[in-house]
Motif scaffolding. Structure first.
Motif, PDB file in Angstrom:
ATOM      1  N   CYS A  21      59.414 -29.996 -38.225  1.00  0.00           N
ATOM      2  CA  CYS A  21      59.286 -31.046 -37.356  1.00  0.00           C
ATOM      3  C   CYS A  21      60.330 -30.589 -36.147  1.00  0.00           C
ATOM      4  CB  CYS A  21      59.580 -32.361 -37.792  1.00  0.00           C
ATOM      5  SG  CYS A  21      58.364 -32.820 -38.770  1.00  0.00           S
ATOM      6  N   ASN A  22      61.322 -29.796 -36.355  1.00  0.00           N
ATOM      7  CA  ASN A  22      62.360 -29.327 -35.366  1.00  0.00           C
ATOM      8  C   ASN A  22      61.819 -28.198 -34.599  1.00  0.00           C
ATOM      9  OD1 ASN A  22      64.844 -27.914 -34.500  1.00  0.00           O
ATOM     10  ND2 ASN A  22      65.771 -29.753 -35.394  1.00  0.00           N
ATOM     11  N   PRO A  23      61.851 -28.443 -33.000  1.00  0.00           N
ATOM     12  CA  PRO A  23      61.515 -27.288 -32.290  1.00  0.00           C
ATOM     13  C   PRO A  23      62.372 -25.935 -32.409  1.00  0.00           C
ATOM     14  CG  PRO A  23      61.567 -29.632 -31.047  1.00  0.00           C
ATOM     15  CD  PRO A  23      62.068 -29.834 -32.538  1.00  0.00           C
ATOM     16  N   THR A  24      63.440 -26.385 -32.565  1.00  0.00           N
ATOM     17  CA  THR A  24      64.397 -25.076 -32.434  1.00  0.00           C
ATOM     18  C   THR A  24      64.269 -24.599 -33.706  1.00  0.00           C
ATOM     19  OG1 THR A  24      66.089 -26.444 -31.122  1.00  0.00           O
ATOM     20  CG2 THR A  24      66.759 -24.290 -32.336  1.00  0.00           C
ATOM     21  N   ALA A  25      64.141 -25.067 -34.770  1.00  0.00           N
ATOM     22  CA  ALA A  25      63.895 -24.516 -36.027  1.00  0.00           C
ATOM     23  C   ALA A  25      62.505 -23.682 -36.075  1.00  0.00           C
ATOM     24  CB  ALA A  25      63.984 -25.657 -37.409  1.00  0.00           C
ATOM     25  N   ARG A  26      61.515 -24.382 -35.524  1.00  0.00           N
ATOM     26  CA  ARG A  26      60.166 -23.797 -35.302  1.00  0.00           C
ATOM     27  C   ARG A  26      60.239 -22.326 -34.669  1.00  0.00           C
ATOM     28  NH1 ARG A  26      57.681 -28.698 -34.113  1.00  0.00           N
ATOM     29  NH2 ARG A  26      57.557 -27.948 -32.304  1.00  0.00           N
ATOM     30  N   ARG A  27      60.977 -22.665 -33.424  1.00  0.00           N
ATOM     31  CA  ARG A  27      61.247 -21.341 -32.541  1.00  0.00           C
ATOM     32  C   ARG A  27      62.021 -20.204 -33.358  1.00  0.00           C
ATOM     33  NH1 ARG A  27      62.979 -24.149 -28.617  1.00  0.00           N
ATOM     34  NH2 ARG A  27      65.211 -23.986 -29.037  1.00  0.00           N
ATOM     35  N   THR A  28      63.043 -20.585 -34.052  1.00  0.00           N
ATOM     36  CA  THR A  28      63.591 -19.250 -34.804  1.00  0.00           C
ATOM     37  C   THR A  28      63.403 -19.207 -36.246  1.00  0.00           C
ATOM     38  OG1 THR A  28      64.988 -21.220 -35.503  1.00  0.00           O
ATOM     39  CG2 THR A  28      65.825 -19.988 -33.492  1.00  0.00           C
ATOM     40  N   GLN A  29      61.982 -19.796 -36.530  1.00  0.00           N
ATOM     41  CA  GLN A  29      61.334 -19.541 -37.801  1.00  0.00           C
ATOM     42  C   GLN A  29      62.115 -19.675 -39.042  1.00  0.00           C
ATOM     43  OE1 GLN A  29      59.728 -15.657 -37.606  1.00  0.00           O
ATOM     44  NE2 GLN A  29      58.239 -16.155 -36.150  1.00  0.00           N
ATOM     45  N   LEU A  30      62.951 -20.966 -38.963  1.00  0.00           N
ATOM     46  CA  LEU A  30      63.967 -21.153 -40.070  1.00  0.00           C
ATOM     47  C   LEU A  30      63.151 -21.731 -41.361  1.00  0.00           C
ATOM     48  CD1 LEU A  30      66.972 -23.334 -38.432  1.00  0.00           C
ATOM     49  CD2 LEU A  30      66.941 -20.964 -39.415  1.00  0.00           C
ATOM     50  N   GLN A  31      61.902 -22.323 -41.170  1.00  0.00           N
ATOM     51  CA  GLN A  31      61.419 -22.826 -42.308  1.00  0.00           C
ATOM     52  C   GLN A  31      60.821 -21.522 -43.124  1.00  0.00           C
ATOM     53  OE1 GLN A  31      57.458 -22.961 -42.522  1.00  0.00           O
ATOM     54  NE2 GLN A  31      57.510 -23.803 -44.633  1.00  0.00           N
ATOM     55  N   HIS A  32      60.361 -20.335 -42.552  1.00  0.00           N
ATOM     56  CA  HIS A  32      59.899 -19.381 -43.095  1.00  0.00           C
ATOM     57  C   HIS A  32      61.214 -18.617 -43.781  1.00  0.00           C
ATOM     58  CE1 HIS A  32      57.687 -15.656 -43.994  1.00  0.00           C
ATOM     59  NE2 HIS A  32      58.762 -14.823 -43.335  1.00  0.00           N
ATOM     60  N   LYS A  33      62.198 -18.378 -43.140  1.00  0.00           N
ATOM     61  CA  LYS A  33      63.588 -18.249 -43.888  1.00  0.00           C
ATOM     62  C   LYS A  33      64.014 -18.803 -44.876  1.00  0.00           C
ATOM     63  CE  LYS A  33      64.830 -15.787 -39.040  1.00  0.00           C
ATOM     64  NZ  LYS A  33      65.728 -16.216 -38.140  1.00  0.00           N
ATOM     65  N   PHE A  34      63.803 -19.900 -44.831  1.00  0.00           N
ATOM     66  CA  PHE A  34      64.429 -20.877 -45.966  1.00  0.00           C
ATOM     67  C   PHE A  34      63.534 -20.545 -47.168  1.00  0.00           C
ATOM     68  CE2 PHE A  34      63.420 -24.972 -48.390  1.00  0.00           C
ATOM     69  CZ  PHE A  34      64.776 -25.217 -48.733  1.00  0.00           C
ATOM     70  N   GLU A  35      62.152 -20.320 -46.916  1.00  0.00           N
ATOM     71  CA  GLU A  35      61.187 -20.168 -48.225  1.00  0.00           C
ATOM     72  C   GLU A  35      61.601 -18.829 -48.720  1.00  0.00           C
ATOM     73  OE1 GLU A  35      59.267 -21.872 -49.789  1.00  0.00           O
ATOM     74  OE2 GLU A  35      59.260 -23.599 -48.450  1.00  0.00           O
ATOM     75  N   GLN A  36      61.824 -17.785 -47.739  1.00  0.00           N
ATOM     76  CA  GLN A  36      62.026 -16.394 -48.267  1.00  0.00           C
ATOM     77  C   GLN A  36      63.393 -16.274 -48.998  1.00  0.00           C
ATOM     78  OE1 GLN A  36      62.467 -14.421 -44.466  1.00  0.00           O
ATOM     79  NE2 GLN A  36      60.624 -12.939 -45.126  1.00  0.00           N
TER      80      GLN A  36
END
Length: 52
Positions: A21-36
């Motif tokens: 939901c966070n635009p900055t997190a989406r832009r920096t792909q933090l969700q993907h990095k968190f899952e990794q």
């Protein structure tokens, strides 16, 4: 590190949803990095358990 992993595992869905939901997190792909990171830690836990 173990405490951080426990927190991440317990609140994985909430953290993932918040990152999506966070635009900055989406832009920096933090969700993907968190899952990794979670997957990497899970792999290490299983290696430690299988060696015991």
């Amino acid at each position: 590190m173990t405490e951080i992993y426990k927190y991440a595992k317990r609140y994985r869905n909430q953290v993932t949803n918040a990152l999506e939901c966070n635009p900055t997190a989406r832009r920096t792909q933090l969700q993907h990095k968190f899952e990794q990171v979670v997957a990497l830690v899970e792999d290490n836990i299983y290696e430690c358990c299988s060696e015991a």
